[in-house]
Design an enzyme around this catalytic site. Structure first.
Site, PDB file in Angstrom:
ATOM      1  N   CYS A 156       0.818  -1.212   0.000  1.00  0.00           N
ATOM      2  CA  CYS A 156       0.000   0.000   0.000  1.00  0.00           C
ATOM      3  C   CYS A 156       0.849   1.259   0.000  1.00  0.00           C
ATOM      4  O   CYS A 156       2.019   1.239   0.374  1.00  0.00           O
ATOM      5  CB  CYS A 156      -0.864   0.047   1.268  1.00  0.00           C
ATOM      6  SG  CYS A 156      -2.158  -1.181   1.316  1.00  0.00           S
TER       7      CYS A 156
ATOM      8  N   CYS B 154      -2.918   4.791   2.747  1.00  0.00           N
ATOM      9  CA  CYS B 154      -4.055   3.925   2.407  1.00  0.00           C
ATOM     10  C   CYS B 154      -5.072   3.938   3.558  1.00  0.00           C
ATOM     11  O   CYS B 154      -4.708   4.037   4.737  1.00  0.00           O
ATOM     12  CB  CYS B 154      -3.570   2.499   2.167  1.00  0.00           C
ATOM     13  SG  CYS B 154      -4.909   1.380   1.695  1.00  0.00           S
TER      14      CYS B 154
ATOM     15  N   CYS C  95      -2.326  -3.048  -3.630  1.00  0.00           N
ATOM     16  CA  CYS C  95      -3.628  -2.901  -2.977  1.00  0.00           C
ATOM     17  C   CYS C  95      -4.624  -2.304  -3.970  1.00  0.00           C
ATOM     18  O   CYS C  95      -4.297  -1.410  -4.736  1.00  0.00           O
ATOM     19  CB  CYS C  95      -3.465  -1.971  -1.773  1.00  0.00           C
ATOM     20  SG  CYS C  95      -5.016  -1.386  -1.090  1.00  0.00           S
TER      21      CYS C  95
ATOM     22  N   CYS D 129      -5.785   1.632  -2.482  1.00  0.00           N
ATOM     23  CA  CYS D 129      -4.940   2.833  -2.639  1.00  0.00           C
ATOM     24  C   CYS D 129      -4.129   2.804  -3.940  1.00  0.00           C
ATOM     25  O   CYS D 129      -3.457   3.769  -4.271  1.00  0.00           O
ATOM     26  CB  CYS D 129      -4.009   2.988  -1.442  1.00  0.00           C
ATOM     27  SG  CYS D 129      -2.785   1.671  -1.302  1.00  0.00           S
TER      28      CYS D 129
END
Ligand SMILES: [Zn+2]
Length: 340
Positions: free
Chosen positions: A32, A36, A63, A66
């Site tokens: 991330c 995030c 991810c 994000c």
């Protein structure tokens, strides 16, 4: 880039968008951005990475919330560029660019290099030296201008040396250069060759001898030009290349341009006789798939027709696109090569 885990963890706890790192969670296999909105992981399960590539190489996937692998918008890049261009009179540190863009200095550097092939500092230097300004003034887009200013794949040294190419442009109009020339009628029209002591620097085709010689004067208005009958051998050698004669090693070239132009011209010489490429194919072969227009412009700047076979570049559909020395001659050259 080494990431200090303690500092990174503090930034992660505050969800610092400008942290300048990515974090991966071992229990989920996902990485991330530091800001995030996903649940805060346990410290023991977190690893930090400087780049998306490193996180991926370690086996983590991006991810979906994000989107750490998402490219940043062109608007941000424009803001950074505008800021550099506005403050050419002084050094602009990365940290300052970071504040302007709302990103970490690290991200600014990475994004700039990724999009333009040069660092913000190199960009600023090129602008100060004026090499980018002239390309931009002529209306080139920024990516093309960067290539034309001699950047582009700075990671790879150009292979020009083996062709006897000398770096640097011809100084304004060939000032201080002595260029011998010879003109002769060929199956492809009147040909004029111009050569410095280093080698062939100009080869043009035209309808008449006067027109051919005129092209040389126009290209090098400041050079000392001298008729040199001894150079008629160069005309013959050039014509023979169309019929398939090997010239490598015998025909010295004095090509001058940016590193990028030299790479393009070299790639043209690597297209086998009788074959053609599109500009985008040539760009891909150079490992610069985004530089199609810069490749086209470099082809258009070729000073040595026939021997540097820019006539072997055609439109995507195979249609003959422009040719500095006349479409009809391009057609004749391609047909002669196919016959040969
Ligand atoms: Zn995330």
């Amino acid at each position: 880039m080494a990431i200090d885990p303690e500092t990174a963890w503090q930034k992660l706890e505050s969800r610092d968008a400008e942290g300048g790192f990515f974090y991966a969670v071992m229990t989920t296999g996902v990485f991330c951005r530091p800001d995030c909105r996903s649940r805060m992981p346990l410290r023991a399960n977190v690893r930090f990475f400087g780049t998306v590539d490193e996180a991926r190489a370690a086996g983590f996937r991006a991810c979906l919330r994000c989107k750490p692998d998402r490219a940043l918008g062109a608007g941000v890049l424009d803001r950074i560029r505008a800021h550099i261009e506005k403050h050419l009179d002084r050094a602009v540190p990365l940290a300052e660019l970071g504040r302007v863009a709302g990103l970490s200095p690290f991200t600014v550097q990475r994004m700039f290099k990724q999009k333009l092939g040069v660092s913000p500092l190199q960009y600023q230097r090129a602008l100060r030296a004026g090499s980018l300004r002239s390309a931009l003034k002529k209306g080139a887009n920024v990516t093309d201008a960067v290539y034309e200013a001699g950047f582009g794949s700075s990671s790879r040294a150009y292979e020009g040396a083996q062709l006897g190419m000398t770096p640097g442009r011809f100084a304004q109009g060939g000032k201080g250069e002595r260029i011998g020339f010879s003109t002769a009628r060929t199956p492809f029209g009147w040909m004029v060759v111009g050569a410095t002591e280093r080698g062939l620097c100009w080869l043009a085709l035209a309808g008449t001898a006067a027109e051919a010689e005129g092209s040389l004067r126009e290209e090098f208005p400041e050079a000392t030009l001298r008729k040199d009958p001894a150079l008629s051998g160069l005309v013959e050698a050039a014509v023979r290349t169309v019929a398939g004669a090997e010239t490598d090693g015998k025909l010295a070239l004095d090509l001058r341009g940016t590193a990028f132009q030299l790479r393009v011209w070299q790639a043209l010489r690597a297209i086998p006789r009788g074959e053609t490429r599109s500009y985008s194919e040539l760009a891909r072969e150079l490992g610069e798939p985004k530089a199609t227009r810069a490749v086209a412009r470099a082809c258009a700047m070729n000073r040595v027709a026939v021997v540097v076979p820019c006539h072997r570049v055609v439109g995507v559909s195979g249609a003959l696109t422009g040719y500095r020395w006349g479409m009809e001659r391009k057609k004749m050259l391609l047909e002669a090569e196919k016959r040969g």
